[in-house]
Design an enzyme around this catalytic site. Structure first.
Site, short mmCIF file in Angstrom:
data_model
loop_
_atom_site.label_atom_id
_atom_site.label_comp_id
_atom_site.label_asym_id
_atom_site.label_seq_id
_atom_site.Cartn_x
_atom_site.Cartn_y
_atom_site.Cartn_z
N LEU A 153 48.69 23.81 -39.12
CA LEU A 153 48.57 22.38 -39.56
C LEU A 153 50.04 21.75 -39.54
O LEU A 153 50.35 21.30 -40.39
CB LEU A 153 47.86 22.43 -40.72
CG LEU A 153 47.17 20.88 -41.45
CD1 LEU A 153 46.19 20.41 -40.43
CD2 LEU A 153 47.06 21.04 -42.66
N GLY A 154 50.56 21.65 -38.16
CA GLY A 154 51.86 21.02 -38.27
C GLY A 154 51.65 19.69 -37.47
O GLY A 154 50.48 18.92 -38.03
N ARG A 155 52.74 19.54 -36.65
CA ARG A 155 52.73 18.13 -36.13
C ARG A 155 51.25 17.50 -35.37
O ARG A 155 50.85 16.60 -35.71
CB ARG A 155 53.79 17.71 -35.09
CG ARG A 155 55.27 18.00 -35.82
CD ARG A 155 56.34 17.96 -34.80
NE ARG A 155 56.27 19.23 -34.03
CZ ARG A 155 57.21 20.15 -34.06
NH1 ARG A 155 58.39 19.80 -34.80
NH2 ARG A 155 57.09 21.15 -33.49
N ILE A 156 50.76 18.59 -34.88
CA ILE A 156 49.63 18.45 -33.74
C ILE A 156 48.45 18.71 -34.64
O ILE A 156 47.52 17.90 -34.75
CB ILE A 156 49.69 19.13 -32.39
CG1 ILE A 156 50.85 19.01 -31.66
CG2 ILE A 156 48.29 18.94 -31.69
CD1 ILE A 156 51.21 19.72 -30.53
N ARG A 176 50.70 29.93 -42.94
CA ARG A 176 51.26 31.11 -43.53
C ARG A 176 51.63 30.50 -45.07
O ARG A 176 51.60 31.08 -45.99
CB ARG A 176 52.32 31.61 -43.00
CG ARG A 176 52.12 32.65 -41.62
CD ARG A 176 53.26 32.62 -40.98
NE ARG A 176 54.00 31.57 -40.68
CZ ARG A 176 55.13 31.39 -39.86
NH1 ARG A 176 55.54 32.32 -39.58
NH2 ARG A 176 55.59 30.25 -39.61
N ARG A 233 48.53 28.53 -27.43
CA ARG A 233 48.82 29.41 -26.33
C ARG A 233 47.94 30.79 -26.12
O ARG A 233 47.36 30.89 -27.22
CB ARG A 233 50.26 29.86 -26.68
CG ARG A 233 51.59 29.24 -26.42
CD ARG A 233 51.87 28.91 -25.17
NE ARG A 233 52.87 27.69 -25.17
CZ ARG A 233 52.93 26.48 -24.92
NH1 ARG A 233 51.70 25.85 -24.91
NH2 ARG A 233 53.99 25.92 -25.11
N ASP A 257 42.16 25.68 -23.20
CA ASP A 257 43.39 24.98 -22.28
C ASP A 257 44.33 26.05 -22.03
O ASP A 257 45.40 25.45 -21.13
CB ASP A 257 43.70 23.89 -23.18
CG ASP A 257 44.86 22.84 -22.49
OD1 ASP A 257 44.42 22.75 -21.32
OD2 ASP A 257 45.71 22.63 -22.99
N GLU A 262 48.79 32.57 -17.60
CA GLU A 262 48.64 31.48 -16.71
C GLU A 262 49.53 31.31 -15.16
O GLU A 262 50.69 31.86 -15.34
CB GLU A 262 49.04 30.18 -17.37
CG GLU A 262 48.22 29.80 -18.56
CD GLU A 262 48.68 28.87 -19.35
OE1 GLU A 262 49.40 28.05 -19.21
OE2 GLU A 262 47.98 28.68 -20.68
N HIS A 280 45.80 24.13 -18.84
CA HIS A 280 46.75 23.69 -19.63
C HIS A 280 47.30 22.40 -19.48
O HIS A 280 48.34 22.00 -18.98
CB HIS A 280 47.96 24.64 -19.52
CG HIS A 280 49.14 24.71 -20.49
ND1 HIS A 280 49.72 25.86 -20.57
CD2 HIS A 280 49.14 23.95 -21.43
CE1 HIS A 280 50.27 25.73 -21.65
NE2 HIS A 280 50.17 24.31 -22.15
P1 NDP Z 1 54.59 22.78 -35.47
O1 NDP Z 1 55.69 23.69 -35.58
O2 NDP Z 1 54.56 21.34 -36.08
O3 NDP Z 1 53.19 23.60 -36.35
C1 NDP Z 1 52.77 24.70 -36.18
C2 NDP Z 1 51.80 25.29 -37.57
O4 NDP Z 1 51.46 26.56 -37.27
C3 NDP Z 1 52.40 24.95 -38.90
O5 NDP Z 1 51.48 24.56 -39.66
C4 NDP Z 1 52.69 26.55 -38.96
O6 NDP Z 1 52.55 26.65 -40.44
C5 NDP Z 1 51.55 27.21 -38.27
N1 NDP Z 1 51.86 28.62 -38.08
C6 NDP Z 1 52.92 29.22 -37.61
N2 NDP Z 1 52.81 30.78 -37.52
C7 NDP Z 1 51.58 30.76 -37.90
C8 NDP Z 1 50.82 32.00 -38.19
N3 NDP Z 1 51.27 33.15 -38.12
N4 NDP Z 1 49.69 31.83 -38.77
C9 NDP Z 1 48.94 30.88 -39.02
N5 NDP Z 1 49.64 29.66 -38.88
C10 NDP Z 1 50.96 29.67 -38.17
O7 NDP Z 1 53.93 22.82 -34.25
P2 NDP Z 1 53.12 21.64 -33.16
O8 NDP Z 1 51.90 21.14 -34.01
O9 NDP Z 1 54.09 20.52 -32.62
O10 NDP Z 1 52.84 22.61 -31.83
C11 NDP Z 1 52.01 23.68 -32.03
C12 NDP Z 1 52.07 24.80 -30.88
O11 NDP Z 1 50.94 23.82 -29.88
C13 NDP Z 1 53.25 24.41 -29.90
O12 NDP Z 1 54.16 25.47 -30.45
C14 NDP Z 1 52.63 24.81 -28.59
O13 NDP Z 1 52.74 26.35 -28.28
C15 NDP Z 1 51.16 24.25 -28.61
N6 NDP Z 1 51.06 23.02 -27.52
C16 NDP Z 1 50.38 23.34 -26.55
C17 NDP Z 1 50.11 22.23 -25.75
C18 NDP Z 1 49.02 22.32 -24.73
O14 NDP Z 1 49.27 21.70 -23.72
N7 NDP Z 1 48.01 22.83 -24.97
C19 NDP Z 1 50.87 20.98 -25.92
C20 NDP Z 1 51.79 20.83 -27.07
C21 NDP Z 1 51.97 22.11 -28.03
P3 NDP Z 1 53.30 27.91 -41.39
O15 NDP Z 1 54.50 28.14 -41.02
O16 NDP Z 1 53.12 27.51 -42.75
O17 NDP Z 1 52.44 29.04 -40.97
#
Ligand code: NDP
Length: 307
Positions: A153-156, A176, A233, A257, A262, A280
């Protein structure tokens, strides 16, 4: 004033090459017949380089970039870049977050709707003339009022959550760290969340730390009525289990996706009607790819302006 030399490690969209060429003296390493020989002779010229999540940046390449101090990468994911090693060597890494949030979130919603409403299978059903022959397409699934679990639940993920609310979904999440200001229910235990949800959307970073987080057990808990969406991913899910469970219908549906290897997609998926496949394309719109390209350039500009 002469332009700053810039090393481009792998192919990029033509617009970005053009924009970089306006400001920098670009050198395309991937067009060199002898890339190693080129680097051995010319590496000291380059303070800056450009890569992408597709080309990546491995330790052996970092060792060859002897004068590089900044690598501007096209894409937000850093799982294909050895950021820790680069930082250790004094190289800053810049990526392109935020500008792709909306379109990647839209891909997640599109895959969720396409999967639950059997859009691709029903398109085939019409084209194959089965409707005209009097056959009835099976009933699909709705999403209104359903519990949808976000893994990440980050940016996206936050943008996906907002969009899911507009569809009347009950949003819950697993990360986490529980977010203090968020009212959505947080689950520490992903299996438990999957058991409670109609759909699970993976939107967390790839890489070793998240390898196989969506395990066989998680997918089994989601179950035959459940839908799994992956816009994160391929590595975040146990892909072998995913394919097996989709084939046996122990997992209902999936919208994917991203994949482990890939552009190779497990061939067993091609025959399945309960999975929607994308190459993708999360951020792959004209508008977002241009915004990402502009960010690659501005990241370099900011570095050279010492910002
Ligand atoms: P952010 O860093 O903003 O958010 C990542 C989220 O993942 C956080 O809420 C983090 O919370 C959570 N997270 C990290 N590790 C774990 C874990 N082990 N278990 C559960 N939750 C976890 O990233 P974005 O939202 O900007 O992007 C996320 C990913 O989306 C990118 O890294 C990229 O790989 C993928 N992406 C894919 C695209 C596509 O074309 N399909 C395009 C753009 C992005 P916490 O740290 O509290 O666990």
């Amino acid at each position: 004033m002469s332009k700053q030399p810039l090393l481009i490690l792998g192919p990029l969209m033509p617009y970005l090459i053009e924009e970089l060429g306006k400001k920098y003296e670009i050198e395309k390493l991937y067009e060199e017949k002898d890339a190693l020989g080129f680097l051995q002779a010319h590496a000291p010229r380059f303070e800056a380089a450009v890569t992408s999540t597709f080309t990546g940046l491995k330790a052996d390449m970092i060792d060859l970039l002897t004068a590089v101090k900044i690598v501007s990468s096209f894409g937000v994911g850093t799982d294909s870049l050895d950021v820790a090693y680069a930082n250790k060597k004094g190289i800053k890494i810049a990526n392109t977050p935020d500008v792709l949030n909306e379109d990647t979130a839209n891909m997640a919603i599109t895959l969720l709707l396409a999967s639950t409403r059997d859009i691709v299978a029903n398109d085939r059903f019409v084209r194959e003339g089965r409707w005209a022959k009097g056959e009835a397409a099976p009933l699909a699934l709705g999403i209104e009022g359903k519990k949808v679990g976000l893994v990440g639940l980050g940016r996206i993920g936050s943008v996906i959550a907002t969009k899911l609310l507009a569809f009347g979904c009950d949003v819950v999440y697993h990360t986490r760290n529980k977010k203090p200001d968020i009212s959505f229910k947080h689950y520490d235990n992903l299996v438990e969340m999957a058991g409670d949800c109609a759909a699970l959307i993976a939107i967390l970073p790839g890489g070793e730390a998240t390898q196989g987080v969506i395990s066989r057990e998680v997918l089994q808990a989601l179950g035959p009525e459940g839908t799994f969406i992956n816009v994160a991913r391929g590595t975040v899910v146990d892909e072998i289990a995913l394919v097996e469970l989709l084939k046996s219908k122990e997992l209902g549906r999936a919208g994917l996706d991203v994949f482990v290897d890939e552009p190779n997609v497990p061939a067993d998926l091609f025959a399945l009607d309960n999975v929607v496949l994308q190459p993708h394309m999360g951020s792959a719109t004209v508008e977002t790819r241009k915004a990402m390209a502009d960010r690659v350039v501005s990241n370099l500009d900011n570095y050279f302006a010492a910002k």
